[in-house]
Design a protein around this motif. Sequence first.
Motif, PDB file in Angstrom:
ATOM      1  N   SER A  25       0.848  -1.184   0.000  1.00 56.98           N
ATOM      2  CA  SER A  25       0.000   0.000   0.000  1.00 56.98           C
ATOM      3  C   SER A  25       0.886   1.237   0.000  1.00 56.98           C
ATOM      4  CB  SER A  25      -0.936  -0.002   1.209  1.00 56.98           C
ATOM      5  OG  SER A  25      -0.182   0.014   2.415  1.00 56.98           O
ATOM      6  N   GLY A  26       0.273   2.366  -0.200  1.00 56.10           N
ATOM      7  CA  GLY A  26       1.033   3.604  -0.264  1.00 56.10           C
ATOM      8  C   GLY A  26       1.385   3.943  -1.703  1.00 56.10           C
ATOM      9  N   SER A  27       2.629   4.287  -1.921  1.00 58.79           N
ATOM     10  CA  SER A  27       3.086   4.701  -3.257  1.00 58.79           C
ATOM     11  C   SER A  27       3.382   3.501  -4.137  1.00 58.79           C
ATOM     12  CB  SER A  27       4.332   5.581  -3.122  1.00 58.79           C
ATOM     13  OG  SER A  27       4.065   6.718  -2.327  1.00 58.79           O
ATOM     14  N   THR A  28       2.365   2.698  -4.365  1.00 60.50           N
ATOM     15  CA  THR A  28       2.561   1.440  -5.097  1.00 60.50           C
ATOM     16  C   THR A  28       2.926   1.660  -6.549  1.00 60.50           C
ATOM     17  OG1 THR A  28       0.191   1.302  -5.493  1.00 60.50           O
ATOM     18  CG2 THR A  28       1.049   0.134  -3.565  1.00 60.50           C
ATOM     19  N   PHE A  29       2.647   2.844  -7.091  1.00 59.48           N
ATOM     20  CA  PHE A  29       2.995   3.127  -8.479  1.00 59.48           C
ATOM     21  C   PHE A  29       4.507   3.082  -8.689  1.00 59.48           C
ATOM     22  CE2 PHE A  29       4.827   7.260  -7.754  1.00 59.48           C
ATOM     23  CZ  PHE A  29       4.223   7.674  -6.574  1.00 59.48           C
ATOM     24  N   SER A  30       5.253   3.227  -7.583  1.00 64.50           N
ATOM     25  CA  SER A  30       6.708   3.297  -7.686  1.00 64.50           C
ATOM     26  C   SER A  30       7.389   1.922  -7.611  1.00 64.50           C
ATOM     27  CB  SER A  30       7.261   4.163  -6.558  1.00 64.50           C
ATOM     28  OG  SER A  30       7.040   3.549  -5.297  1.00 64.50           O
ATOM     29  N   ILE A  31       6.594   0.884  -7.368  1.00 69.59           N
ATOM     30  CA  ILE A  31       7.194  -0.441  -7.172  1.00 69.59           C
ATOM     31  C   ILE A  31       7.754  -0.992  -8.472  1.00 69.59           C
ATOM     32  CG2 ILE A  31       6.757  -2.840  -6.548  1.00 69.59           C
ATOM     33  CD1 ILE A  31       4.632  -1.832  -4.613  1.00 69.59           C
ATOM     34  N   SER A  32       8.972  -1.485  -8.389  1.00 67.74           N
ATOM     35  CA  SER A  32       9.579  -2.154  -9.531  1.00 67.74           C
ATOM     36  C   SER A  32       9.597  -3.660  -9.278  1.00 67.74           C
ATOM     37  CB  SER A  32      10.990  -1.624  -9.767  1.00 67.74           C
ATOM     38  OG  SER A  32      11.594  -2.311 -10.854  1.00 67.74           O
ATOM     39  N   THR A  33      10.474  -4.113  -8.439  1.00 64.96           N
ATOM     40  CA  THR A  33      10.610  -5.538  -8.149  1.00 64.96           C
ATOM     41  C   THR A  33       9.974  -5.874  -6.801  1.00 64.96           C
ATOM     42  OG1 THR A  33      12.664  -5.691  -9.416  1.00 64.96           O
ATOM     43  CG2 THR A  33      12.271  -7.402  -7.757  1.00 64.96           C
ATOM     44  N   MET A  34       9.281  -7.000  -6.766  1.00 66.08           N
ATOM     45  CA  MET A  34       8.748  -7.546  -5.508  1.00 66.08           C
ATOM     46  C   MET A  34       9.457  -8.873  -5.270  1.00 66.08           C
ATOM     47  SD  MET A  34       4.685  -6.670  -5.866  1.00 66.08           S
ATOM     48  CE  MET A  34       4.395  -6.460  -4.093  1.00 66.08           C
ATOM     49  N   ALA A  35       9.792  -9.135  -4.014  1.00 62.61           N
ATOM     50  CA  ALA A  35      10.613 -10.314  -3.737  1.00 62.61           C
ATOM     51  C   ALA A  35      10.308 -10.886  -2.360  1.00 62.61           C
ATOM     52  CB  ALA A  35      12.094  -9.957  -3.840  1.00 62.61           C
ATOM     53  N   TRP A  36      10.772 -12.105  -2.166  1.00 62.99           N
ATOM     54  CA  TRP A  36      10.664 -12.796  -0.884  1.00 62.99           C
ATOM     55  C   TRP A  36      12.058 -13.187  -0.406  1.00 62.99           C
ATOM     56  CZ3 TRP A  36       6.305 -13.137   1.900  1.00 62.99           C
ATOM     57  CH2 TRP A  36       5.084 -12.934   1.249  1.00 62.99           C
ATOM     58  N   TYR A  37      12.304 -12.968   0.856  1.00 61.90           N
ATOM     59  CA  TYR A  37      13.513 -13.395   1.536  1.00 61.90           C
ATOM     60  C   TYR A  37      13.110 -14.193   2.776  1.00 61.90           C
ATOM     61  CZ  TYR A  37      16.694 -10.264  -1.035  1.00 61.90           C
ATOM     62  OH  TYR A  37      17.453  -9.646  -2.009  1.00 61.90           O
ATOM     63  N   ARG A  38      14.073 -14.872   3.339  1.00 60.48           N
ATOM     64  CA  ARG A  38      13.838 -15.522   4.628  1.00 60.48           C
ATOM     65  C   ARG A  38      15.108 -15.451   5.466  1.00 60.48           C
ATOM     66  NH1 ARG A  38      13.496 -21.955   2.974  1.00 60.48           N
ATOM     67  NH2 ARG A  38      15.699 -22.214   2.404  1.00 60.48           N
ATOM     68  N   GLN A  39      14.901 -15.547   6.774  1.00 56.33           N
ATOM     69  CA  GLN A  39      16.032 -15.556   7.691  1.00 56.33           C
ATOM     70  C   GLN A  39      15.790 -16.594   8.767  1.00 56.33           C
ATOM     71  OE1 GLN A  39      17.101 -11.757   9.407  1.00 56.33           O
ATOM     72  NE2 GLN A  39      19.193 -12.479   9.789  1.00 56.33           N
ATOM     73  N   ALA A  40      16.613 -17.626   8.742  1.00 57.38           N
ATOM     74  CA  ALA A  40      16.540 -18.674   9.752  1.00 57.38           C
ATOM     75  C   ALA A  40      17.357 -18.259  10.966  1.00 57.38           C
ATOM     76  CB  ALA A  40      17.073 -19.987   9.169  1.00 57.38           C
ATOM     77  N   PRO A  41      17.059 -18.833  12.126  1.00 55.38           N
ATOM     78  CA  PRO A  41      17.808 -18.488  13.333  1.00 55.38           C
ATOM     79  C   PRO A  41      19.303 -18.686  13.153  1.00 55.38           C
ATOM     80  CG  PRO A  41      15.885 -19.787  13.888  1.00 55.38           C
ATOM     81  CD  PRO A  41      15.980 -19.799  12.402  1.00 55.38           C
ATOM     82  N   GLY A  42      20.058 -17.669  13.469  1.00 54.57           N
ATOM     83  CA  GLY A  42      21.508 -17.752  13.383  1.00 54.57           C
ATOM     84  C   GLY A  42      22.079 -17.674  11.989  1.00 54.57           C
ATOM     85  N   LYS A  43      21.236 -17.412  11.005  1.00 52.60           N
ATOM     86  CA  LYS A  43      21.717 -17.362   9.621  1.00 52.60           C
ATOM     87  C   LYS A  43      21.428 -16.003   9.000  1.00 52.60           C
ATOM     88  CE  LYS A  43      21.377 -22.295   8.655  1.00 52.60           C
ATOM     89  NZ  LYS A  43      20.893 -23.329   7.692  1.00 52.60           N
ATOM     90  N   GLN A  44      22.104 -15.742   7.907  1.00 52.76           N
ATOM     91  CA  GLN A  44      21.874 -14.497   7.182  1.00 52.76           C
ATOM     92  C   GLN A  44      20.577 -14.562   6.391  1.00 52.76           C
ATOM     93  OE1 GLN A  44      25.417 -13.863   4.784  1.00 52.76           O
ATOM     94  NE2 GLN A  44      26.298 -12.545   6.364  1.00 52.76           N
ATOM     95  N   ARG A  45      20.028 -13.400   6.153  1.00 55.85           N
ATOM     96  CA  ARG A  45      18.826 -13.332   5.327  1.00 55.85           C
ATOM     97  C   ARG A  45      19.182 -13.741   3.902  1.00 55.85           C
ATOM     98  NH1 ARG A  45      14.984  -8.194   6.210  1.00 55.85           N
ATOM     99  NH2 ARG A  45      15.409  -8.934   8.336  1.00 55.85           N
ATOM    100  N   GLU A  46      18.353 -14.584   3.304  1.00 55.46           N
ATOM    101  CA  GLU A  46      18.619 -15.053   1.957  1.00 55.46           C
ATOM    102  C   GLU A  46      17.424 -14.807   1.050  1.00 55.46           C
ATOM    103  OE1 GLU A  46      18.928 -19.257   1.226  1.00 55.46           O
ATOM    104  OE2 GLU A  46      17.501 -19.772   2.805  1.00 55.46           O
ATOM    105  N   GLY A  47      17.726 -14.501  -0.190  1.00 55.89           N
ATOM    106  CA  GLY A  47      16.679 -14.284  -1.174  1.00 55.89           C
ATOM    107  C   GLY A  47      16.099 -15.594  -1.658  1.00 55.89           C
ATOM    108  N   LEU A  48      14.788 -15.615  -1.888  1.00 55.60           N
ATOM    109  CA  LEU A  48      14.111 -16.811  -2.370  1.00 55.60           C
ATOM    110  C   LEU A  48      13.567 -16.621  -3.777  1.00 55.60           C
ATOM    111  CD1 LEU A  48      12.028 -17.872   0.749  1.00 55.60           C
ATOM    112  CD2 LEU A  48      14.091 -18.976  -0.130  1.00 55.60           C
ATOM    113  N   ALA A  49      12.891 -15.526  -3.989  1.00 58.92           N
ATOM    114  CA  ALA A  49      12.231 -15.318  -5.272  1.00 58.92           C
ATOM    115  C   ALA A  49      12.050 -13.827  -5.497  1.00 58.92           C
ATOM    116  CB  ALA A  49      10.872 -16.013  -5.286  1.00 58.92           C
TER     117      ALA A  49
END
Length: 116
Positions: A25-49
């Motif tokens: 929501s908000g300034s959605t006209f400005s969105i380019s890429t949408m993505a999913w990341y995850r972060q498991a306990p003790g690990k770095q955040r990683e990109g999924l899609a």
Amino acid sequence: QVQLVESGGGLVQAGGSLRLSCAASGSTFSISTMAWYRQAPGKQREGLASITSGGTTNYADSAKGRITSSRDNAENTVGLQMNSLKPEDTAVYYCTIVDRCSRRTWGQGTQITVSS
């Protein structure tokens, strides 16, 4: 600015499926890429899609074949379907967008716990 709200996390048994959704929501006209990341306990955040505004989708090798992401530009939503879940998929899952000025915004995250 863009605000993101994820939903759909929870507890699932190994081998099960879950679908996450993220609403922008908000300034959605400005969105380019949408993505999913995850972060498991003790690990770095990683990109999924990730999905560009033109619909090009990329998946991380670690999850390829088990995840599918889709985007609805009219509704400003992005989803993540995950199948054959494993205990190692337990993590906080984040929705994120990059706008046309290359600024990134994160959602608050949603927990997925996969029990063995």
